[in-house]
Design an enzyme around this catalytic site. Structure first.
Site, PDB file in Angstrom:
ATOM      1  N   LYS A 116       0.835  -1.219   0.000  1.00  0.00           N
ATOM      2  CA  LYS A 116       0.000   0.000   0.000  1.00  0.00           C
ATOM      3  C   LYS A 116       0.860   1.256   0.000  1.00  0.00           C
ATOM      4  O   LYS A 116       0.494   2.271  -0.591  1.00  0.00           O
ATOM      5  CB  LYS A 116      -0.973  -0.005   1.183  1.00  0.00           C
ATOM      6  CG  LYS A 116      -2.043  -1.080   1.059  1.00  0.00           C
ATOM      7  CD  LYS A 116      -3.458  -0.529   1.047  1.00  0.00           C
ATOM      8  CE  LYS A 116      -4.405  -1.590   0.523  1.00  0.00           C
ATOM      9  NZ  LYS A 116      -5.808  -1.342   0.715  1.00  0.00           N
ATOM     10  N   LYS A 197      -5.646  -9.791  -8.212  1.00  0.00           N
ATOM     11  CA  LYS A 197      -6.957 -10.082  -7.630  1.00  0.00           C
ATOM     12  C   LYS A 197      -7.957  -8.991  -8.000  1.00  0.00           C
ATOM     13  O   LYS A 197      -7.577  -7.840  -8.224  1.00  0.00           O
ATOM     14  CB  LYS A 197      -6.847 -10.289  -6.118  1.00  0.00           C
ATOM     15  CG  LYS A 197      -7.067  -9.085  -5.270  1.00  0.00           C
ATOM     16  CD  LYS A 197      -7.251  -9.430  -3.792  1.00  0.00           C
ATOM     17  CE  LYS A 197      -7.399  -8.098  -3.048  1.00  0.00           C
ATOM     18  NZ  LYS A 197      -7.979  -8.154  -1.760  1.00  0.00           N
ATOM     19  N   LYS A 200     -12.024  -3.695  -5.369  1.00  0.00           N
ATOM     20  CA  LYS A 200     -12.980  -2.573  -5.448  1.00  0.00           C
ATOM     21  C   LYS A 200     -12.314  -1.321  -5.991  1.00  0.00           C
ATOM     22  O   LYS A 200     -12.920  -0.544  -6.696  1.00  0.00           O
ATOM     23  CB  LYS A 200     -13.460  -2.173  -4.048  1.00  0.00           C
ATOM     24  CG  LYS A 200     -14.212  -3.164  -3.287  1.00  0.00           C
ATOM     25  CD  LYS A 200     -14.643  -2.485  -1.977  1.00  0.00           C
ATOM     26  CE  LYS A 200     -14.621  -3.425  -0.806  1.00  0.00           C
ATOM     27  NZ  LYS A 200     -13.311  -3.521  -0.151  1.00  0.00           N
TER      28      LYS A 200
HETATM   29  N1  AQP Z   1     -10.727 -10.888  -5.415  1.00  0.00           N
HETATM   30  C1  AQP Z   1     -11.102 -11.434  -4.267  1.00  0.00           C
HETATM   31  N2  AQP Z   1     -11.383 -12.758  -4.214  1.00  0.00           N
HETATM   32  C2  AQP Z   1     -11.777 -13.327  -3.061  1.00  0.00           C
HETATM   33  N3  AQP Z   1     -11.920 -12.649  -1.896  1.00  0.00           N
HETATM   34  C3  AQP Z   1     -11.660 -11.342  -1.906  1.00  0.00           C
HETATM   35  N4  AQP Z   1     -11.709 -10.385  -0.932  1.00  0.00           N
HETATM   36  C4  AQP Z   1     -11.349  -9.210  -1.464  1.00  0.00           C
HETATM   37  N5  AQP Z   1     -11.062  -9.344  -2.777  1.00  0.00           N
HETATM   38  C5  AQP Z   1     -11.241 -10.662  -3.079  1.00  0.00           C
HETATM   39  C6  AQP Z   1     -12.120 -10.625   0.458  1.00  0.00           C
HETATM   40  O1  AQP Z   1     -13.124  -9.667   0.769  1.00  0.00           O
HETATM   41  C7  AQP Z   1     -13.068  -9.378   2.168  1.00  0.00           C
HETATM   42  C8  AQP Z   1     -13.180  -7.903   2.403  1.00  0.00           C
HETATM   43  O2  AQP Z   1     -12.082  -7.238   1.860  1.00  0.00           O
HETATM   44  P1  AQP Z   1     -11.706  -5.757   2.286  1.00  0.00           P
HETATM   45  O3  AQP Z   1     -12.705  -4.813   1.802  1.00  0.00           O
HETATM   46  O4  AQP Z   1     -11.451  -5.690   3.749  1.00  0.00           O
HETATM   47  O5  AQP Z   1     -10.356  -5.434   1.619  1.00  0.00           O
HETATM   48  P2  AQP Z   1      -9.593  -6.044   0.424  1.00  0.00           P
HETATM   49  O6  AQP Z   1      -9.266  -7.477   0.666  1.00  0.00           O
HETATM   50  O7  AQP Z   1      -8.441  -5.131   0.184  1.00  0.00           O
HETATM   51  O8  AQP Z   1     -10.683  -5.959  -0.755  1.00  0.00           O
HETATM   52  P3  AQP Z   1     -10.583  -5.112  -2.073  1.00  0.00           P
HETATM   53  O9  AQP Z   1     -11.858  -5.314  -2.804  1.00  0.00           O
HETATM   54  O10 AQP Z   1      -9.320  -5.438  -2.811  1.00  0.00           O
HETATM   55  O11 AQP Z   1     -10.556  -3.645  -1.511  1.00  0.00           O
HETATM   56  P4  AQP Z   1      -9.539  -2.472  -1.828  1.00  0.00           P
HETATM   57  O12 AQP Z   1      -9.590  -2.310  -3.324  1.00  0.00           O
HETATM   58  O13 AQP Z   1     -10.088  -1.287  -1.091  1.00  0.00           O
HETATM   59  O14 AQP Z   1      -8.176  -2.860  -1.329  1.00  0.00           O
HETATM   60  C9  AQP Z   1     -11.786  -9.992   2.708  1.00  0.00           C
HETATM   61  O15 AQP Z   1     -12.101 -11.174   3.447  1.00  0.00           O
HETATM   62  C10 AQP Z   1     -10.999 -10.341   1.455  1.00  0.00           C
HETATM   63  O16 AQP Z   1     -10.148 -11.476   1.657  1.00  0.00           O
END
Ligand code: AQP
Length: 332
Positions: A116, A197, A200
């Site tokens: 990050k 991956k 969002k």
């Molecule tokens: N691509 C993915 N496949 C499976 N699981 C996923 N998770 C996130 N992306 C995938 C799971 O979603 C939960 C919540 O995630 P988060 O919002 O706390 O943060 P993150 O993992 O960083 O999700 P994003 O979508 O990638 O958010 P940003 O873009 O803000 O960093 C977790 O249990 C995660 O494992």
């Protein structure tokens, strides 16, 4: 499962955008299933999202819409504690005490911090660095036995366990040592780059399916999904794009990889992509409809998150009081 034997489970999701198909299939859909077998608490992790700069008016709206999404995905406020992290001050309060029991070296080793920090080189703030202490507080406040985490969060959970063990060693038994609950759903990759991956906050809108996307947009994005120059729909090393589409199709239809391969034998990628797009659009239809209903009933949402905050506060306060006493703070 007998009431007294139910284990405690906690998880959260950041309100950094509309949930993606990855968030849904990999996490939130499973939380809804788990609430039947566990004492579950699910939160919108708004304090964590502040580690990246947010536009305040948008952020406030997004927190509410993400809370509605949590319920639309099946988290039932009658079965789980569904709350917003900042509504329970004990998270920040315990986080401070835990930060004082976490070593600089430990935090420096966190790969998410390194990633990050590289992504947001203009805003490498202290919160980004101490994020794992807040995550430890989220988990330890509820004396969670199990934490459903993706592979990306395993290192943070390991640190939570180290912090809890250390604290228990110095101050006497205080925290339940949580374990990773890995029966999460599959990891879903970006449609535009299947080695990354699905996220969002991905700036490329073609890479991710948002769970509120309209059916037409979903089908279109799948049609554009990056695949390979081969013709065979089968799960094999080196076919990252097709493997990802098969994982998605299997998750929404319940078909095995072998069944999918057999169904699409002799057909081209075009047919397969169209089928995946249609299946996903149909699968997400009820989520979208429930979300729209909930957003038309904001009073109900407010009632739910206030109730969730009260329930969470009661448990969290008990742990925080214990911690304050153990470290020697003077009671009011
Ligand atoms: N691509 C993915 N496949 C499976 N699981 C996923 N998770 C996130 N992306 C995938 C799971 O979603 C939960 C919540 O995630 P988060 O919002 O706390 O943060 P993150 O993992 O960083 O999700 P994003 O979508 O990638 O958010 P940003 O873009 O803000 O960093 C977790 O249990 C995660 O494992």
């Amino acid at each position: 499962m007998e009431e007294q034997k139910k284990k405690v489970i906690l998880s959260g999701i950041q309100p950094t955008g509309i949930f993606t198909l990855g968030n849904y299939l990999g996490a939130v859909r499973n939380w809804a299933k788990m609430q039947e077998d566990f004492h579950s608490a699910y939160m919108i992790a708004d304090l964590h999202a502040l580690t990246v700069r947010q536009e305040p008016a948008d952020f406030r709206k997004r927190i509410l819409s993400c809370y509605a999404l949590l319920l639309a995905c099946g988290v039932d406020p009658e079965k789980s504690i569904a709350f917003i992290q900042s509504h329970v001050p004990a998270h920040s309060q315990l986080s401070w005490v835990l930060s004082c029991n976490t070593q600089f070296g430990e935090l420096s080793r966190m790969t998410q911090f390194k990633d990050k920090a590289a992504q947001h080189a203009d805003n490498i703030n202290a919160g980004l660095f101490t994020y794992p202490s807040l995550m430890a507080a989220d988990i330890l406040l509820y004396q969670a036995d199990l934490v459903p985490v993706g592979v990306d969060q395993k290192q943070h959970l390991e640190l939570t366990r180290d912090i809890a063990n250390r604290f228990n060693g110095v101050y006497g038994n205080t925290f339940t040592i949580p374990e990773a609950y890995t029966a999460q759903g599959a990891k879903i990759m970006s449609l535009a780059d299947p080695t990354k991956k699905m996220s969002k906050s991905d700036p490329n809108p073609n890479g991710c399916i948002l769970i509120l996307d309209e059916p037409g947009a979903i089908v279109k994005k799948f049609k554009r999904a990056v695949t390979d120059s081969d013709m065979e729909v089968c799960y094999r090393e080196g076919k990252d794009g097709i493997n990802n589409l098969m994982t998605i199709y299997s998750a929404v239809t319940g078909l095995s990889m072998d069944q999918i391969t057999a169904d699409f034998a002799g057909k081209g990628y075009g047919d397969f992509k169209a089928a995946v797009g249609e299946a996903v659009a149909e699968h997400l239809r009820p989520v979208r409809e429930r979300y729209n209903d909930l957003m038309n009933n904001k009073d109900y949402l407010v009632e739910c998150y206030r109730k969730g905050a009260e329930q969470a506060e009661r448990i969290a306060r008990r742990t925080l009081d214990k911690v304050y006493k153990k470290v020697g703070l003077l009671a009011k």
